[in-house]
Design a protein around this motif. Structure first.
Motif, PDB file in Angstrom:
ATOM      1  N   PRO A  76     -10.039 138.977  36.667  1.00 28.84           N
ATOM      2  CA  PRO A  76      -8.734 138.736  37.255  1.00 28.84           C
ATOM      3  C   PRO A  76      -7.615 139.306  36.394  1.00 28.84           C
ATOM      4  O   PRO A  76      -7.792 139.619  35.225  1.00 28.84           O
ATOM      5  N   GLY A  77      -6.443 139.416  36.991  1.00 32.34           N
ATOM      6  CA  GLY A  77      -5.235 139.734  36.221  1.00 32.34           C
ATOM      7  C   GLY A  77      -5.187 141.147  35.714  1.00 32.34           C
ATOM      8  O   GLY A  77      -5.405 142.110  36.429  1.00 32.34           O
ATOM      9  N   ASP A  78      -4.901 141.267  34.403  1.00 28.29           N
ATOM     10  CA  ASP A  78      -4.583 142.559  33.817  1.00 28.29           C
ATOM     11  C   ASP A  78      -5.801 143.284  33.258  1.00 28.29           C
ATOM     12  O   ASP A  78      -5.699 144.194  32.461  1.00 28.29           O
ATOM     13  N   ALA A  79      -6.996 142.887  33.673  1.00 27.15           N
ATOM     14  CA  ALA A  79      -8.209 143.419  33.060  1.00 27.15           C
ATOM     15  C   ALA A  79      -8.478 144.861  33.465  1.00 27.15           C
ATOM     16  O   ALA A  79      -8.042 145.322  34.498  1.00 27.15           O
ATOM     17  N   GLN A  80      -9.224 145.527  32.623  1.00 29.48           N
ATOM     18  CA  GLN A  80      -9.697 146.867  32.909  1.00 29.48           C
ATOM     19  C   GLN A  80     -11.212 146.821  33.071  1.00 29.48           C
ATOM     20  O   GLN A  80     -11.887 145.964  32.529  1.00 29.48           O
ATOM     21  N   GLY A  81     -11.750 147.728  33.868  1.00 33.44           N
ATOM     22  CA  GLY A  81     -13.172 147.709  34.158  1.00 33.44           C
ATOM     23  C   GLY A  81     -14.008 148.216  32.997  1.00 33.44           C
ATOM     24  O   GLY A  81     -13.523 148.833  32.061  1.00 33.44           O
ATOM     25  N   LYS A  86     -19.152 148.745  27.882  1.00 32.90           N
ATOM     26  CA  LYS A  86     -18.735 149.324  26.602  1.00 32.90           C
ATOM     27  C   LYS A  86     -19.250 148.488  25.428  1.00 32.90           C
ATOM     28  O   LYS A  86     -19.649 149.038  24.400  1.00 32.90           O
ATOM     29  N   LEU A  87     -19.239 147.187  25.602  1.00 26.52           N
ATOM     30  CA  LEU A  87     -19.772 146.328  24.542  1.00 26.52           C
ATOM     31  C   LEU A  87     -21.276 146.516  24.419  1.00 26.52           C
ATOM     32  O   LEU A  87     -21.826 146.559  23.309  1.00 26.52           O
ATOM     33  N   ARG A  88     -21.961 146.660  25.554  1.00 30.37           N
ATOM     34  CA  ARG A  88     -23.401 146.909  25.509  1.00 30.37           C
ATOM     35  C   ARG A  88     -23.694 148.218  24.773  1.00 30.37           C
ATOM     36  O   ARG A  88     -24.614 148.294  23.956  1.00 30.37           O
ATOM     37  N   ALA A 134     -11.132 139.724  25.028  1.00 35.05           N
ATOM     38  CA  ALA A 134     -12.043 139.677  23.880  1.00 35.05           C
ATOM     39  C   ALA A 134     -13.146 140.721  24.022  1.00 35.05           C
ATOM     40  O   ALA A 134     -13.493 141.413  23.061  1.00 35.05           O
ATOM     41  N   THR A 135     -13.681 140.861  25.230  1.00 32.93           N
ATOM     42  CA  THR A 135     -14.760 141.811  25.454  1.00 32.93           C
ATOM     43  C   THR A 135     -14.293 143.249  25.265  1.00 32.93           C
ATOM     44  O   THR A 135     -15.050 144.109  24.800  1.00 32.93           O
ATOM     45  N   ARG A 136     -13.035 143.520  25.598  1.00 37.09           N
ATOM     46  CA  ARG A 136     -12.510 144.870  25.406  1.00 37.09           C
ATOM     47  C   ARG A 136     -12.224 145.163  23.935  1.00 37.09           C
ATOM     48  O   ARG A 136     -12.355 146.299  23.487  1.00 37.09           O
ATOM     49  N   LEU A 137     -11.833 144.134  23.182  1.00 37.53           N
ATOM     50  CA  LEU A 137     -11.471 144.342  21.781  1.00 37.53           C
ATOM     51  C   LEU A 137     -12.684 144.561  20.884  1.00 37.53           C
ATOM     52  O   LEU A 137     -12.643 145.343  19.931  1.00 37.53           O
ATOM     53  N   ILE A 138     -13.757 143.870  21.166  1.00 35.07           N
ATOM     54  CA  ILE A 138     -14.860 143.773  20.211  1.00 35.07           C
ATOM     55  C   ILE A 138     -15.575 145.094  19.936  1.00 35.07           C
ATOM     56  O   ILE A 138     -15.952 145.360  18.776  1.00 35.07           O
ATOM     57  N   PRO A 139     -15.820 145.968  20.918  1.00 34.28           N
ATOM     58  CA  PRO A 139     -16.546 147.208  20.585  1.00 34.28           C
ATOM     59  C   PRO A 139     -15.901 148.012  19.462  1.00 34.28           C
ATOM     60  O   PRO A 139     -16.601 148.461  18.532  1.00 34.28           O
ATOM     61  N   GLY A 170     -18.225 136.596  17.363  1.00 32.32           N
ATOM     62  CA  GLY A 170     -17.269 136.584  18.467  1.00 32.32           C
ATOM     63  C   GLY A 170     -17.871 137.205  19.713  1.00 32.32           C
ATOM     64  O   GLY A 170     -17.686 136.697  20.833  1.00 32.32           O
ATOM     65  N   ALA A 171     -18.605 138.310  19.536  1.00 25.99           N
ATOM     66  CA  ALA A 171     -19.272 138.944  20.673  1.00 25.99           C
ATOM     67  C   ALA A 171     -20.285 137.991  21.296  1.00 25.99           C
ATOM     68  O   ALA A 171     -20.365 137.860  22.531  1.00 25.99           O
ATOM     69  N   ALA A 172     -21.065 137.320  20.460  1.00 17.66           N
ATOM     70  CA  ALA A 172     -22.080 136.401  20.978  1.00 17.66           C
ATOM     71  C   ALA A 172     -21.457 135.263  21.768  1.00 17.66           C
ATOM     72  O   ALA A 172     -21.961 134.876  22.836  1.00 17.66           O
ATOM     73  N   MET A 173     -20.353 134.722  21.262  1.00 11.75           N
ATOM     74  CA  MET A 173     -19.721 133.591  21.944  1.00 11.75           C
ATOM     75  C   MET A 173     -19.188 133.973  23.319  1.00 11.75           C
ATOM     76  O   MET A 173     -19.411 133.280  24.310  1.00 11.75           O
ATOM     77  N   VAL A 174     -18.492 135.103  23.397  1.00  5.70           N
ATOM     78  CA  VAL A 174     -17.917 135.484  24.683  1.00  5.70           C
ATOM     79  C   VAL A 174     -19.002 135.949  25.648  1.00  5.70           C
ATOM     80  O   VAL A 174     -18.941 135.673  26.857  1.00  5.70           O
ATOM     81  N   LEU A 175     -20.028 136.631  25.155  1.00  5.18           N
ATOM     82  CA  LEU A 175     -21.116 137.070  26.025  1.00  5.18           C
ATOM     83  C   LEU A 175     -21.881 135.878  26.597  1.00  5.18           C
ATOM     84  O   LEU A 175     -22.345 135.917  27.737  1.00  5.18           O
ATOM     85  N   THR A 176     -22.021 134.832  25.816  1.00  6.52           N
ATOM     86  CA  THR A 176     -22.641 133.613  26.333  1.00  6.52           C
ATOM     87  C   THR A 176     -21.826 133.035  27.475  1.00  6.52           C
ATOM     88  O   THR A 176     -22.369 132.601  28.498  1.00  6.52           O
ATOM     89  N   LYS A 177     -20.510 133.043  27.323  1.00  5.33           N
ATOM     90  CA  LYS A 177     -19.639 132.481  28.358  1.00  5.33           C
ATOM     91  C   LYS A 177     -19.767 133.206  29.684  1.00  5.33           C
ATOM     92  O   LYS A 177     -19.621 132.606  30.743  1.00  5.33           O
TER      93      LYS A 177
END
Length: 405
Positions: A76-81, A86-88, A134-139, A170-177
């Motif tokens: 939702p919102g301001d996200a980019q696809g 990219k994290l993978r 968070a997912t966009r920042l981590i890579p 941080g990657a593990a926590m957000v990926l779990t969510k």
């Protein structure tokens, strides 16, 4: 299957695929065929993960197959696809994992202070329930941290390894969510390796929490409980003179362990773990967010409510839950507590109060509500229970969660 099926309907679908009579599946989970029939027909609501886990095990499927965990297809919102892809790619970039394969064209290594701030930004995004950010920042953070480890030596390299560990966590926590359990496990495992190489016991303790959380999310409940016990034993040596950060890491471990113990209905361990967490919280003396733990007396109180719900002690949750003031905690923790109270209200057929809490939570943290088991489960059941057309509010949230046609 699509996301419109209830958990009970999914149980029925997988049971038939297995060629398993109701009497057999019911027996495997210690229930009657009549109970299972009511579950599959929606007359009994499945809201305890320990029971859902037992059904998943008996059907030889993942817990997520019954929970209908959504894949990360939209934000939702301001996200980019492309955030998760990219994290993978970052996690599977073998060139970054070996100093013999990676090529560092830059003359200067990353500034550790800047890298530390960037790791903090990713964690803050997670605690604000802004999972897409968070997912966009981590890579990029992972790439910079890996480069720092390769280019620095001595104490600075140890600092870089600690930052790399926290980036992986941080990657593990957000990926779990967001339901990416395999990637989360990969991140936690690599983070623990980096933490141990850093020689930083606090960071290592933090990664023990992350690995325990991944085990919990993957349904390996006994392993999660046991890891907490072993990790705590490892940390006990430094507890007497432990800093506030050390106390927070130690106490948070027991909160994760209490949830694992509750889901296997190990009441005595739940009591012991919560008591140990409470002792650490009382020594700390106040709510804090050292090492992004959100640890303190309030988080312990929140976990008393969550474990009560997992154990089926709904009245305890209703008596104590609304009295807990979670306003001092990060948004993710506050919303999680609200959703737990909503689940308790729903269990007592107080749908209007429960729906109001879900709508408030959605307004505060839409991504968290979109990807969490509790609101998706509640809204699906509420829609199914309506005799006529759902109310405007209920229909709206169901549409936004994409759980009904």
């Amino acid at each position: 299957m699509n996301e419109t099926l209830s958990i009970g309907e999914r149980v029925a679908w997988y049971r038939r695929r297995r060629g398993m009579p109701q009497e057999v599946l019911a027996g495997l989970v210690g229930r009657t065929a009549d109970w299972l029939s009511k579950v599959e027909n929606g007359r009994i609501e499945l809201d305890r993960l320990s029971v859902i886990r037992a059904l998943a095990d008996a059907l030889d499927i993942r817990l997520g197959d019954l929970l209908a965990e959504p894949s990360l297809l939209d934000w939702p919102g301001d996200a980019q696809g492309g955030a998760v892809s990219k994290l993978r790619e970052a996690l599977m970039d073998y060139k970054q994992l070996s100093p013999f394969l990676a090529a560092d064209d830059a003359e200067q290594p990353p500034d550790l202070d800047i890298l530390r701030a960037e790791v903090g930004s990713a964690w803050s995004a997670y605690q604000d329930a802004r999972y897409s950010r968070a997912t966009r920042l981590i890579p990029d953070i992972l790439s910079q941290a890996q480069r720092a480890v390769r280019m620095y030596e001595g104490d600075q390299q140890q600092q870089a390894k600690a930052l790399l560990a926290m980036a992986y966590q941080g990657a593990a926590m957000v990926l779990t969510k967001i339901g990416e359990a395999d990637l989360a496990w990969m991140s936690a495992d690599r983070g623990l390796t980096a933490a141990q190489e850093s020689g930083n016991i606090v960071v290592t303790g933090s990664l023990f929490r992350s690995v325990s959380h991944c085990l919990l999310s993957n349904g390996r409940l006994t392993a999660a409980r046991d890891l907490v016990m072993n990790s705590a034993s490892f940390l006990e040596a430094g507890l007497e003179d432990g800093s506030p950060t050390y106390l927070s890491i130690y106490g948070t471990l027991f909160l994760v362990g209490s949830m694992a113990a509750a889901r296997i209905e190990d009441r005595s361990t739940v009591r012991d773990f919560l008591a140990e967490a409470d002792r650490a919280a009382q020594r700390l003396g106040h709510d804090a967010n050292h090492m992004w733990t959100a640890f303190g007396p309030t988080n312990v109180a929140i976990h008393r409510i969550s474990t009560a719900m997992e154990l089926g002690d709904i009245q305890i949750a209703l008596d104590q839950g609304p009295r807990v003031d979670s306003s001092t905690l990060p948004l993710e923790r506050r919303v999680r507590h609200s959703l737990e109270i909503a689940r308790a209200y729903s269990a007592q057929n107080r749908m209007d109060e429960a729906l109001a809490l879900v709508l408030d939570a959605e307004e505060l943290a839409p991504e968290q509500v979109r990807y969490h088991f509790i609101p998706r489960h509640l809204v699906t059941n509420w829609v199914r229970q309506q005799r006529g057309k759902p109310s405007y509010l209920l229909a709206g949230v169901a549409q936004r969660l994409q759980i009904v046609a």
